[in-house]
Motif scaffolding. Structure first.
Motif, PDB file in Angstrom:
ATOM      1  N   PRO A   8     -35.585  -8.021-111.274  1.00 16.85           N
ATOM      2  CA  PRO A   8     -35.775  -7.930-112.728  1.00 16.85           C
ATOM      3  C   PRO A   8     -36.144  -9.278-113.347  1.00 16.85           C
ATOM      4  O   PRO A   8     -35.984 -10.329-112.711  1.00 16.85           O
ATOM      5  N   PRO A   9     -36.621  -9.287-114.575  1.00 18.11           N
ATOM      6  CA  PRO A   9     -36.872 -10.551-115.280  1.00 18.11           C
ATOM      7  C   PRO A   9     -35.579 -11.341-115.451  1.00 18.11           C
ATOM      8  O   PRO A   9     -34.484 -10.779-115.460  1.00 18.11           O
ATOM      9  N   ARG A  10     -35.723 -12.649-115.620  1.00 22.93           N
ATOM     10  CA  ARG A  10     -34.551 -13.528-115.728  1.00 22.93           C
ATOM     11  C   ARG A  10     -33.632 -13.122-116.878  1.00 22.93           C
ATOM     12  O   ARG A  10     -32.409 -13.200-116.766  1.00 22.93           O
ATOM     13  N   ARG A  11     -34.188 -12.659-117.976  1.00 26.61           N
ATOM     14  CA  ARG A  11     -33.376 -12.339-119.152  1.00 26.61           C
ATOM     15  C   ARG A  11     -32.484 -11.119-118.947  1.00 26.61           C
ATOM     16  O   ARG A  11     -31.532 -10.906-119.713  1.00 26.61           O
ATOM     17  N   ASP A  12     -32.777 -10.304-117.938  1.00 22.09           N
ATOM     18  CA  ASP A  12     -32.003  -9.080-117.727  1.00 22.09           C
ATOM     19  C   ASP A  12     -30.769  -9.282-116.859  1.00 22.09           C
ATOM     20  O   ASP A  12     -30.002  -8.333-116.647  1.00 22.09           O
ATOM     21  N   TRP A  13     -30.575 -10.480-116.333  1.00 22.00           N
ATOM     22  CA  TRP A  13     -29.409 -10.720-115.488  1.00 22.00           C
ATOM     23  C   TRP A  13     -28.153 -10.839-116.343  1.00 22.00           C
ATOM     24  O   TRP A  13     -28.172 -11.432-117.425  1.00 22.00           O
ATOM     25  N   TRP A  77     -30.350  -4.770-111.883  1.00 25.25           N
ATOM     26  CA  TRP A  77     -31.348  -3.906-111.248  1.00 25.25           C
ATOM     27  C   TRP A  77     -32.435  -3.536-112.248  1.00 25.25           C
ATOM     28  O   TRP A  77     -32.159  -3.165-113.385  1.00 25.25           O
ATOM     29  N   ASN A  78     -33.675  -3.647-111.826  1.00 29.09           N
ATOM     30  CA  ASN A  78     -34.807  -3.305-112.686  1.00 29.09           C
ATOM     31  C   ASN A  78     -34.953  -1.784-112.725  1.00 29.09           C
ATOM     32  O   ASN A  78     -35.511  -1.180-111.815  1.00 29.09           O
ATOM     33  N   ARG A  79     -34.459  -1.175-113.789  1.00 35.62           N
ATOM     34  CA  ARG A  79     -34.442   0.282-113.867  1.00 35.62           C
ATOM     35  C   ARG A  79     -35.754   0.877-114.371  1.00 35.62           C
ATOM     36  O   ARG A  79     -35.908   2.093-114.395  1.00 35.62           O
TER      37      ARG A  79
END
Length: 336
Positions: A8-13, A77-79
């Protein structure tokens, strides 16, 4: 691999610590993967290459990959991956499944090869049935090795397609997440469920002998028959362990790793300094050694050298260093 393509993109962690842990685990795993792949595959012309060892090497650090997947799945997780990523996930499932099946072709046993299949001629079904191996052998003019590769690859492909179908049915019930997420999870679960049957009908031979005790007794026997300060030539297989019990003997250290440190050509002094050896050193050691320890299945290569007029065989030991057929040791000493 799935954790990477769904990264996922860094901001989603959820936290910086989870992101750093995932990066550390990913870098560690793939650096080790590349190092071991190079050592076992790319360096096939070096003495330490071992193509068939690669899958075993991966087990040394597989937990890193599992932890990486868990951290990435739990923390970010990139949903909603892009369509291209979902297509890539489908391709990976099919390709990996087929590759796994192909890699297991040596384990295809009679249970699969003798499966009954309908007989056909000119598009018409015939009475009775025939064995799968006979249909492929006589119908397509394939050799047994080719048949095993074809059957195992097809089974792997079938498992991959089954994972696609299962994932699709799960996704249809709950479309809040992308299809690729359902596919990855169902594929991993299917791999876990099918792992006990990966032998594909081939019976596995399990060693029931206490090998630690066997090596101890074998080492004690060697210590009792090898005279002090004897120079020992080892061609007894990969298990050099019994020689640990013979501290009064002298050895050729490069032989501890058996043939894995053997070179074709090269400067003998340089090779020996790095605990490697070649044909020139081998000839020198054969002429200098007092005792020769030979694995039974390798004895045919030594018949001419171990002339009974020059060498005498000690009584054969009761124990073997491993359960492999032909792993028994034969010990010879040079006559005065």
């Amino acid at each position: 691999v799935f954790a990477l393509i769904l990264w996922p993109p860094r901001r989603d962690w959820k936290s910086d610590s989870a992101f750093r842990a995932a990066v550390f685990l990913a870098v560690s795993y793939f650096v080790l993967f590349i190092m071991h792949a190079w050592a076992s595959l790319a360096s096939q012309y070096e003495s330490y290459s071992c193509v068939f060892c690669f899958s075993n090497y991966l087990t040394f650090f597989d937990p890193l990959g599992l932890l990486f997947f868990v951290v990435a799945f739990h923390a970010a997780w990139n949903r909603h991956p892009a369509r291209a990523v979902q297509i890539l996930a489908v391709f990976l499932v099919v390709a990996l499944s087929t590759g796994i099946g192909f890699s297991l072709f040596e384990h295809v046993g009679d249970g699969l090869l003798n499966l009954p299949v309908p007989r056909m001629r000119e598009g018409q079904f015939l009475p009775d049935s025939a064995k799968l191996v006979d249909v492929l052998k006589y119908g397509f003019d394939l050799q047994l090795a080719q048949i095993k590769r074809l059957v195992s690859s097809f089974l792997g492909l079938a498992a991959g397609l089954a994972a696609l179908v299962v994932a699709f049915s799960l996704w249809r019930r709950n479309k809040t997440a992308r299809y690729s997420l359902a596919l990855v999870n169902s594929y991993l679960v299917m791999g876990l469920v099918l792992s006990p049957v990966l032998n594909l009908g081939e019976n596995s031979i399990h060693c029931k002998e206490d090998l630690i005790l066997a090596n101890e007794r074998l080492g004690g026997y060697l210590a009792s028959i090898i005279p002090p300060d004897s120079l020992v030539y080892w061609d007894g297989g990969n298990a050099f362990t019994p020689m640990v019990y013979v501290p009064h003997a002298r050895i050729f250290p490069p032989q501890i790793n058996d043939g894995y440190t053997y070179h074709f050509g090269g400067d003998p002094d340089t090779l020996y300094r790095f605990s490697h050896w070649n044909g020139e050193l081998d000839a020198e050691w054969r002429n200098a050694a007092d005792v020769f320890i030979i694995e039974a299945k390798r004895y045919s290569n030594w018949k001419d050298f171990l002339d009974p007029r020059e060498f005498q065989e000690y009584p054969k030991p009761a124990d073997a260093p491993s359960c492999d057929e032909g792993a028994e040791l034969r010990i010879f000493h040079r006559l005065p």
